[in-house]
Each structure stands twice: as structure tokens, then as C-alpha cells.
Enzyme design. Structure first.
Site, short mmCIF file in Angstrom:
data_model
loop_
_atom_site.label_atom_id
_atom_site.label_comp_id
_atom_site.label_asym_id
_atom_site.label_seq_id
_atom_site.Cartn_x
_atom_site.Cartn_y
_atom_site.Cartn_z
N ASP A 289 79.48 122.45 65.70
CA ASP A 289 80.82 121.90 65.58
C ASP A 289 81.77 123.07 65.25
O ASP A 289 81.33 124.19 65.01
CB ASP A 289 80.91 120.80 64.52
CG ASP A 289 82.09 119.88 64.79
OD1 ASP A 289 82.99 120.27 65.56
OD2 ASP A 289 82.13 118.77 64.23
C1 BGC Z 1 85.20 117.86 65.37
C2 BGC Z 1 84.45 117.67 66.67
C3 BGC Z 1 85.31 118.13 67.82
C4 BGC Z 1 85.64 119.59 67.59
C5 BGC Z 1 86.46 120.20 68.70
C6 BGC Z 1 85.71 119.27 65.23
O1 BGC Z 1 86.57 119.41 64.15
O2 BGC Z 1 84.36 117.53 64.30
O3 BGC Z 1 84.10 116.32 66.81
O4 BGC Z 1 84.66 117.93 69.02
O5 BGC Z 1 86.38 119.71 66.38
O6 BGC Z 1 87.73 119.73 68.72
#
Ligand code: BGC
Length: 758
Positions: A289
Site C-alpha cells: 500500500d
Molecule cells: C490506500 C489504498 C489505495 C492507495 C493508492 C492508500 O492510501 O490505502 O487503498 O489504493 O492509497 O491511492
């Protein structure tokens, strides 16, 4: 030297193009190996590096001023994929750098969070799940794939398949609710919708099952918080939607921010290698993530950036999203012999394979067609599709004296509330690609139904942020005091036949980083509702929210309540059709609604405890100040018509592993309108080698009936449906007695019993 280099480029590019033409898997593997052989270590590591675009951010920026060096890194082939770059123009510009200016010309993949649509927004995923309509949900994901791919996206970070039982957690809006069985089916439907049957088509996108694993069980629902759960919950509740995603062929899996039993999941080898790869045979790409590799340091797990890189790569995380750590640290770890270069090769192969699968080697610009982008974005077909989804997502929570549907003529309506004419909030969170203020508001939707006089009064503001707009990362300022608009709203209500009050949460009160410690109706809105009710008790409450709310007062007093969540672009049209009965509401809750925040977690498939009660004395598992049951249970939702369940029949009382029990009930539409019912089947395993839930959803059927029409609804029960992760740490069934319940929600009370025998 220079001439050799140019020849090399020519050969590689030629080779890549011809390789793409082939769909032959073995040949692709040969090509992947050959490309790998041509790559320097830096270039390989570059493939494992994902950068955010230069225009927007969905998380904190990486450290070290690297943002500024991104263009340079791109040109050196030190980037393999990007997120948050949007639209054909921007993507083409960057893809050109990758293809024309890097040594090997390997195309980039462009990822976006297409969570509930791209420009044209469908309802938030929690709302969609309330439709229980797998076909419609698949279609909604298909629409999102069509639109986002027309704008150049190849990869979406969806679906979120995290189960959560805690409505304080802001990200419940992104999931499919509290039940693992339903969420597993929805995960499959969404993946099918996104990926279609061929990833290499220009109108399909790679999907991501996220966040592996257990992110939805953060303590107290506070986002990013510690997760500490047992093996039993992990295997029986959290894993099944991930398993179902892998079975559906999901291309990628994203790790989470959380730790799990003391180990941050992004560096958890047992989880990623042991479970996801070895046990479930997942062969796709695992991506961290945003910054979750780096975050292992503040977790107190990785000692520094080098150590974080080592832990993440050893665990099996292939791509580093925005930690900026792989690109800085992996090379040294190899030179120092701390990790084997084979680990890098394995990850790079998976990433290249994904690029082949997406057809990017064949044509890096295949998703990039300006004409197509113009034609598809926001097209009427897409708007119509999200309208269908929106109608089916609405849940009727209460309808005393059939206050709804409304008459189309001769009705004076006061439409009140901060969300009644809001065009922004109903779009919900996770809409990074859409434009502000583009939803059809409730007022706009209702005005189309000419004949009724509508007096609109806002009554109060919900938020005090300038312009009434909250940005993705901005704090919300709730109006806690200003009631200056109440008086005119009361006058409007008192002069009308009926008051429709539209209140709830701002679109950005749920979503990432949007946990709430109290899940009440925010600000002065409940007071507004109470004041309106005093002057006109014919109130229809329309709720907009991204999570279950505490609706105790409203349930006790307000005659009609519609849960409309955040329905996306077509909000007002969908709500108007339901209010006027042109669509009879058919949604059913996929998360229990608590009676108050202190009851959380309250969910239907809980355990019995040793003191289930109720008892006359106090020594049983209960609260002294509130009942154990939720206000509205999982599976609950009313219709403008009524359904009668009767005649539960099973064709055998004993079942062995080779047999099937045929179960049926008679369902009758006893009301005056055509309607849809979600018939639900629950099973209780009476005794197990571990304690078992009081009941579990094991099947459901969507049944459409005309007034007076009856039909027999059939289910089949077989031994595989009874399996669970047991005390032996095996996924298997155990002999013994089971109860079957069929009905309109998780309190279903038509009951039968059978025994599983050898
Ligand atoms: C979130 C993810 C997301 C990623 C990209 C993160 O903060 O937890 O679910 O896909 O950002 O935007």
C-alpha cells in the site's frame, strides 16, 4: 560502443513488439526471460518501483525530495508503473518517455483508484452491496472499467475485499459489508466486471484485491491501527473474500498498512508467501500500500529503510508504492549479499507478465485514444447504468402507514436539509477522478416529477469548509452550532403536506483516514429533524451516509426512513424514482446498524458465548443499558409491498458427503405492488471443534413477484457449504446437527434441522 548500444535498443524493441503479438503462454515466458537477461539490476529494481503522478496525491509524499527527481528516474527506466496519472493526454506524455526515452523502452502500467466509477460515479461499494444483485454489481465494475480504460487507466486498486464489523472505520464505505460469504461473491463479480474475459483488451483493467490482510479489523475502527485477531477469525471471516478473488483470477493483491498479530502485513512472509502464494497459488503481482514498506519503521518492526526493503522483498511484496525504498535500497542489499537477486528476478517476471497480459508490449498506447476517451467519458449509457445500480442500492428502513410512495399529484412537499440540494456529497469518497458538484441532487431529481409543489429549505449547513467542498486529504469542519436556518425550514414544513428531510454525512466523512468515534447523525442535523417533526409529523427521512449510523431516535419517531448511502452521479434521479414508487425499494443491509456506538461491534454471525441469556438475573452476556440486538439487522430492508414466507420443506433429514438436501419455501407477494425480495438462507452448525457462529449466510435468491403472485424458492445444501477452518487447522465439515433458517433477513425464523452423517 555507441553503435552497439543502438543496435541493442533496436533489437530489444523489435523483439518486444513481436513477442506481444503472441498469446502463447510459453513463448511469453521465453520472452520475459530474454528481457530479464537484457536488464541491468537498476532497471529490474525500477520495475518494482511505483510512483505517484505529479498532479495529485492520495497519501503523504515520500521522503527525501525524490518527488522532484521523478522525471529523471523515469528516463533512466527506474519506474515500472505509476498511479494517479489521469487522462489520455497525461498518460500518453509519460508513456512516451518510458517507451521512447528509456534504454529498453519497457512500457509503464498506469493505475488508479477506480473504486466506484471513474468520471461517472456509481454508488459507493457498501451501497452497491445492499442490492445483493451480483449481475448489476458486475456491470457496475464493467462500466467503471470501460470508462477508466478509455481515459488510459490499465489497473484499478479495487475491489477492497476487507471484511469489517466496525462502522467507526471510515473505509467500510469501500467494502461489501460484514459478511464473508456475500463479500466473497461480490469480490468475484467486481473482478469479473473489471477484468472481463481478456485483460489485453483496451477496455478491461487489471483488478486488485486489497488490503491483505485484516485491515478492516483495526482496533476501535481507528484507521491504520493495530490488528490483533485469532487464527479462527482470520481464516473463517477475513480470508474467504481473498480466496474468492484469487479463484476469480484477480491480477494483483495489495497489502495493508496494519500489523497483524505483531507483524506489519507488508513484511509478513507467512502471510504473503506462506498463505497467498503457496497455499492459494496466487501467481500475480503483490503491491504494497502507499508507503507501507516505509511505515514498517514507525511500526517499530523494520530498523531502518534497508531493513524495511529486506523484510518486504523477502515477504514477497513485488512493487513498492511510493515508499521510494526499493529503488534506493535493494541494489545495496544484493551487493552486500543480504538478499538473493533471484528474489528481484521473480518479482520482475511477474510485473513483466502483467504488462504482457495487459497487451502493453503489443501496443503501449492501446489504451490511449483521444476519440474514444471523448466518446465514452460521461456518456448517457454509463449514466443510465449507474442509475440502475443506484435504485437497487437504496434500503427502505421504515414505512409506517405506507407513507411512501408519494402521490405524484396534489401533494405539497417541503424538502429540507443540508444534503437536499447537495451535488457533491452524494458522490461519496474515493472519487479522485471525477469532478466536484456533478451529482443530480435530490431537489433536481424530484423537480422532474412535475405536479408536486416543492418548497426547498436547507435548514442548516452540514460542514463549514469554504465553498462547502472538502478535499480528499482535508479536515472536515462540522457545523455544531449554527441553527439560524431552522425557523424558515420549520415554516416550510408546517405549510406542507409532508416534509422530506435529507441529512447524513458529508461525502468525505467516510473513506480513508475518516474514522469516527461516534456514529451519530453529525452536527445540528438531528436537532433539525426533531424540530421539523414537531411542526409536521409526516416526515420522510432520507439518509446519505458512508457507514451505518446510530438512528435510534429517528427509528422511534420518524414514520418513513430511506437509507440512500452515497449513490453517485445519478443520486437525485434514483431517489425520486423510489420516492414516487417508480422503483420499489429492494435493498437489504449488508452491515448491522447498532443502537448506539457503544454496542460496536454488533454483527449477525457472532458467537453464542457461555451465557447467551436472556435471564432474569444479571449474570448473562449483555449490556445493562441497551439490548444486544442491532437496531436494524444484517439482511434487513423493507419494500412497498409485503412478502409472506411459509412452507419451509427439506427433502431429507440426513446428509452425507455425496448428497444434496433440497430445501424450499413458498414466497407470496401479499401487497399491492410488484416487488423484489432477497430470500436469505442461513445455517447454524450446532456444535464444532471450535465455537461456531449463531448462524451464517449460505445462500440467497433475488425473487421478483407481481402482486398476489406466489412462487416456490429452492436452495440446495451440500457438504462443502458446511466447511470451516476448524481446530485441526483444516477447512472441513464436522458431523453433527445443523439448523436451517430462511427468511427476509438475518433474524429469519422459519426453521428446519438436519444431520450431517458419515
Ligand atoms: C490506500 C489504498 C489505495 C492507495 C493508492 C492508500 O492510501 O490505502 O487503498 O489504493 O492509497 O491511492
Amino acid at each position: 560502443m555507441k553503435t552497439n548500444f543502438l543496435i541493442l535498443i533496436f533489437l530489444v524493441k523489435f523483439f518486444l513488439v513481436s513477442a506481444q503479438a503472441s498469446k502463447n503462454k510459453d513463448l511469453v515466458e521465453v520472452k520475459i526471460d530474454s528481457i530479464l537477461n537484457l536488464m541491468t539490476l537498476d532497471e529490474k529494481i525500477g520495475q518494482m518501483n511505483q510512483y505517484n503522478g505529479f498532479w495529485d496525491a492520495t497519501g503523504p509524499n515520500p521522503e527525501g525530495g525524490e518527488q522532484l527527481k521523478k522525471y529523471e528516474s523515469l528516463k533512466k527506466g527506474l519506474v515500472g508503473s505509476m498511479l494517479n496519472v489521469r487522462g489520455v493526454d497525461e498518460i500518453s506524455a509519460i508513456q512516451k518517455i518510458a517507451v521512447n526515452e528509456t534504454r529498453l523502452g519497457i512500457p509503464l502500467i498506469f493505475a488508479n483508484d477506480v473504486i466506484h466509477g471513474y468520471k461517472t460515479l456509481s454508488p459507493i461499494p457498501l451501497a452497491e452491496s445492499a442490492s445483493w444483485d451480483l449481475k448489476e454489481i458486475e456491470n457496475s465494475a464493467r462500466i467503471a472499467a470501460l470508462e477508466s480504460s478509455a481515459a488510459g487507466t490499465n489497473w484499478t486498486f479495487a475491489p477492497m475485499v476487507d471484511i469489517s464489523r466496525d462502522p467507526r472505520w471510515g473505509r467500510v464505505m469501500e467494502g461489501a459489508g460484514e459478511d464473508t460469504y456475500l463479500a466473497s461473491l461480490i469480490a468475484k463479480a467486481r473482478i469479473k466486471g473489471f477484468q472481463g474475459d481478456d485483460l489485453s483488451k483496451h477496455n478491461t483493467v487489471a483488478a486488485t484485491a486489497k488490503h491483505f490482510a485484516a485491515y478492516g479489523f483495526s482496533e476501535s475502527g481507528r484507521d491504520y491501527n493495530t490488528v490483533d485477531i485469532g487464527d479462527n477469525t482470520l481464516n473463517n471471516v477475513i480470508y474467504p473474500p481473498f480466496i474468492s478473488s484469487v479463484d476469480a483470477g484477480v491480477a494483483t493483491v495489495m497489502t495493508g498498512f496494519n500489523d497483524l498479530d505483531g507483524i506489519p502485513v507488508t513484511g509478513n512472509s507467512e502471510l504473503i508467501k506462506g498463505t497467498l502464494r503457496n497455499k492459494w497459488s496466487f501467481e500475480g503481482v503483490v503491491i504494497s500500500d502507499w508507503g507501507s514498506i516505509r511505515e514498517m519503521i514507525p511500526h517499530g518492526y523494520a530498523k531502518n529503510a534497508d531493513n524495511a526493503a529486506e523484510l518486504a522483498i523477502k515477504a514477497g511484496t513485488d512493487i513498492d508504492m511510493e515508499s521510494n525504498i526499493y529503488v534506493r535500497k535493494l541494489k545495496k542489499l544484493i551487493i552486500d549479499d543480504i538478499i538473493d537477486e533471484k528474489l528481484i528476478d521473480d518479482s520482475v517476471k511477474k510485473i513483466l507478465r502483467l504488462k504482457f497480459d495487459l497487451g502493453l508490449f503489443e501496443d503501449p498506447f492501446k489504451y490511449l485514444n483521444k476519440e474514444r476517451e471523448k466518446e465514452i467519458l460521461n456518456s448517457p449509457e454509463l449514466q443510465n447504468a449507474v442509475l440502475q445500480m443506484a435504485k437497487k442500492s437504496i434500503v427502505l428502513l421504515k414505512n409506517s402507514d405506507n407513507l411512501l410512495p408519494l402521490k405524484k399529484e396534489d401533494l405539497k412537499i417541503a424538502l429540507i436539509g443540508p444534503l437536499a440540494n447537495d451535488k457533491n456529497s452524494p458522490l461519496g469518497n474515493w472519487r479522485t477522478n471525477s469532478d466536484n458538484n456533478t451529482a443530480v441532487s435530490v431537489l433536481e431529481g424530484m423537480v422532474k416529477y412535475i405536479g408536486n409543489e416543492i418548497i426547498y429549505e436547507k435548514g442548516a449547513d452540514l460542514i463549514l469548509n469554504p465553498g462547502g467542498i472538502v478535499k480528499f486529504s482535508e479536515k472536515i469542519i462540522i457545523n455544531e452550532n449554527d441553527k439560524s436556518g431552522f425557523d424558515s425550514a420549520k415554516i416550510a414544513a408546517s405549510k406542507s403536506d409532508i416534509a422530506i428531510v435529507v441529512i447524513g454525512e458529508d461525502g468525505f466523512q467516510s473513506g480513508e483516514g475518516r474514522s469516527r468515534s461516534k456514529i451519530d447523525i453529525p452536527g445540528v442535523q438531528l436537532d433539525l429533524l426533531k424540530e421539523i417533526y414537531k411542526v409536521n409529523n409526516k416526515v420522510v427521512l432520507i439518509l446519505m451516509n458512508g457507514r451505518p449510523l446510530d438512528l435510534s431516535w429517528a427509528d422511534e419517531n420518524i414514520p418513513a426512513i430511506l437509507e440512500t448511502w452515497q449513490l453517485g452521479s445519478q443520486t437525485g434521479n434514483a431517489i425520486a424514482q423510489v420516492l414516487y414508487g417508480d422503483y420499489n425499494p429492494s435493498g437489504k443491509l449488508t452491515m448491522s446498524f447498532p443502537r448506539n456506538t457503544g454496542q460496536i461491534p454488533v454483527y449477525y454471525n457472532h458467537k453464542s458465548t457461555g451465557r447467551p441469556g436472556p435471564k432474569k438475573v444479571v449474570f448473562w452476556s449483555h449490556f445493562n443499558d441497551v439490548s444486544n440486538t442491532p437496531l436494524y439487522p444484517f439482511g434487513y430492508g423493507l419494500s412497498y409491498t409485503s412478502f409472506k414466507y411459509s412452507n419451509l420443506k427439506i427433502d431429507k433429514k440426513f446428509l452425507n458427503a455425496n448428497q444434496v438436501i433440497n430445501v424450499s419455501i413458498l414466497l407470496e407477494n401479499t401487497g399491492e405492488l410488484k416487488g423484489r425480495e432477497v430470500v436469505q438462507l442461513y445455517i447454524k452448525d450446532k456444535f464444532g471443534s471450535i465455537t461456531r457462529p449463531v448462524r451464517e449466510l449460505k445462500g440467497f435468491k433475488l425473487v421478483d413477484l407481481e402482486p398476489g403472485e406466489k412462487t416456490q424458492v429452492n436452495f440446495k445444501i451440500s457438504e462443502p457449504m458446511l466447511k470451516f477452518y476448524n481446530a485441526e487447522k483444516n477447512w472441513e465439515s464436522e458431523l453433527g446437527v445443523f439448523e436451517i433458517f430462511i427468511g427476509p433477513d438475518s433474524n429469519a425464523d422459519l426453521k428446519e434441522t438436519f444431520e450431517l452423517i458419515q
